[in-house]
Design a protein around this motif. Structure first.
Motif, PDB file in Angstrom:
ATOM      1  N   UNK A  90    -175.962  76.870  15.504  1.00 33.22           N
ATOM      2  CA  UNK A  90    -175.264  77.214  14.153  1.00 33.22           C
ATOM      3  C   UNK A  90    -176.309  77.068  13.065  1.00 33.22           C
ATOM      4  N   UNK A  91    -177.333  76.364  13.171  1.00 29.85           N
ATOM      5  CA  UNK A  91    -178.176  76.253  12.079  1.00 29.85           C
ATOM      6  C   UNK A  91    -179.545  76.829  12.148  1.00 29.85           C
ATOM      7  N   UNK A  92    -179.966  77.004  13.445  1.00 32.53           N
ATOM      8  CA  UNK A  92    -181.294  77.439  13.588  1.00 32.53           C
ATOM      9  C   UNK A  92    -182.116  76.202  13.705  1.00 32.53           C
ATOM     10  N   UNK A  93    -183.113  76.614  14.533  1.00 33.14           N
ATOM     11  CA  UNK A  93    -184.405  75.474  14.904  1.00 33.14           C
ATOM     12  C   UNK A  93    -185.008  75.221  13.647  1.00 33.14           C
ATOM     13  N   UNK A  94    -185.278  75.975  12.696  1.00 35.85           N
ATOM     14  CA  UNK A  94    -186.078  75.731  11.441  1.00 35.85           C
ATOM     15  C   UNK A  94    -185.340  75.104  10.428  1.00 35.85           C
ATOM     16  N   UNK A  95    -183.725  75.258  10.427  1.00 34.55           N
ATOM     17  CA  UNK A  95    -183.086  74.608   9.272  1.00 34.55           C
ATOM     18  C   UNK A  95    -182.922  73.022  10.114  1.00 34.55           C
ATOM     19  N   UNK A  96    -182.899  72.977  11.272  1.00 37.18           N
ATOM     20  CA  UNK A  96    -182.736  71.790  11.954  1.00 37.18           C
ATOM     21  C   UNK A  96    -184.071  70.853  11.714  1.00 37.18           C
ATOM     22  N   UNK A  97    -185.134  71.532  11.703  1.00 37.01           N
ATOM     23  CA  UNK A  97    -186.380  70.749  11.458  1.00 37.01           C
ATOM     24  C   UNK A  97    -186.387  70.520  10.014  1.00 37.01           C
ATOM     25  N   UNK A  98    -186.225  71.375   9.271  1.00 31.77           N
ATOM     26  CA  UNK A  98    -186.514  71.107   7.695  1.00 31.77           C
ATOM     27  C   UNK A  98    -185.391  70.297   6.959  1.00 31.77           C
ATOM     28  N   UNK A  99    -184.102  70.838   7.399  1.00 29.53           N
ATOM     29  CA  UNK A  99    -183.179  70.016   6.525  1.00 29.53           C
ATOM     30  C   UNK A  99    -182.566  68.814   7.342  1.00 29.53           C
ATOM     31  N   UNK A 100    -182.708  68.908   8.564  1.00 31.16           N
ATOM     32  CA  UNK A 100    -181.802  67.618   9.243  1.00 31.16           C
ATOM     33  C   UNK A 100    -183.094  66.671   9.562  1.00 31.16           C
ATOM     34  N   UNK A 101    -183.788  66.785  10.411  1.00 28.74           N
ATOM     35  CA  UNK A 101    -185.079  65.949  10.753  1.00 28.74           C
ATOM     36  C   UNK A 101    -186.138  65.721   9.393  1.00 28.74           C
ATOM     37  N   UNK A 102    -186.400  66.674   8.760  1.00 28.58           N
ATOM     38  CA  UNK A 102    -187.002  66.793   7.787  1.00 28.58           C
ATOM     39  C   UNK A 102    -188.687  66.194   8.171  1.00 28.58           C
ATOM     40  N   UNK A 103    -188.928  66.612   9.270  1.00 26.90           N
ATOM     41  CA  UNK A 103    -190.482  66.273   9.809  1.00 26.90           C
ATOM     42  C   UNK A 103    -190.973  67.776  10.579  1.00 26.90           C
ATOM     43  N   UNK A 104    -191.989  68.163  10.085  1.00 32.85           N
ATOM     44  CA  UNK A 104    -192.963  69.287  10.772  1.00 32.85           C
ATOM     45  C   UNK A 104    -194.156  68.607  11.446  1.00 32.85           C
TER      46      UNK A 104
END
Length: 229
Positions: A90-104
């Motif tokens: 639904x969100x895509x991997x990039x939004x999961x990383x940046x908006x949800x997990x907030x860790x790159x």
């Protein structure tokens, strides 16, 4: 005699003042355990606070830790790995990383982003019939290892965390730091994982501790700089 030596090394080198396992050892959902395994929290230096698993649960509005520490929630009350995969879709991997997990961050020694590692591992487990906590606990450790070693970015440390977080209280994994600690304590050049697991489990029983807790404390000591018995 070897058990006595292991217990002596534990008393000498490892603080047992705080004997409570942190919340990640009592996940309410397999998705939470997987995220905590891929994004190390309490067992790793420099970990984000709150953890990525906590951020995930807050974002989607459910609790990360089960109410009964010793029993996983009923299957129908758990988020499945299919639900986790659906959130990625639904969100895509990039939004999961940046908006949800907030860790790159990539998994050390690879070019695999940790957020992508979570998705790949979830798909691999689900494809092999593992969707909730009870599904994972019903499988043997070698079987789970075989499944996840095919997943990009999955290393022994991640496997150890996942199986420890979802394991029974007598779970012990004689991985390298624990094996080195025990071998040094008993004065042997080498020792098998099976021997290590039995010694650590027996030491925990003698010390009236959870084997899973003692395994964690020895692993943390052994993985630290200069952590030798």
């Amino acid at each position: 005699m070897e058990l006595v030596r292991v217990i002596a090394a534990i008393h000498r080198l490892i603080s047992l003042k705080e004997i409570r396992l942190p919340d990640e050892y009592f996940p309410a959902h397999l998705s939470v355990a997987l995220i905590d395994a891929v994004f190390p929290s309490g067992d790793a230096p420099g970990a984000p606070v709150p953890s990525c698993a906590e951020r995930y649960c807050r974002h989607f509005g459910f609790e990360s830790t089960r109410h009964d520490p010793w029993e996983p929630p009923p299957v129908e009350e758990q988020e499945t790995l299919g639900d986790l995969v659906g959130r990625y879709e639904e969100l895509g991997p990039e939004r999961m990383r940046d908006e949800v997990f907030q860790v790159r961050e990539v998994v050390p020694g690879t070019n695999v982003d940790r957020a992508e590692c979570v998705l790949a591992a979830a798909r691999q487990l689900q494809a092999n019939g593992i969707d909730v906590l009870q599904d994972l606990s019903a499988r043997s450790r070698p079987e789970v290892e075989g499944i996840l070693k095919r997943s990009p970015g999955c290393d022994e440390s991640m496997l150890r965390r996942l199986l420890t977080y979802t394991g029974e209280d007598d779970f012990v994994w004689g991985g390298e730091p624990v094996r080195t600690f025990v071998a040094d304590a008993v004065g042997r050049a080498s020792i098998t994982a099976e021997e290590v697991e039995e010694l650590v489990r027996s030491a925990a029983h003698e010390l009236i501790l959870s084997p899973r807790f003692l395994d964690r404390e020895i692993w943390r000591f052994g993985a630290s700089p200069g952590g030798k018995a």
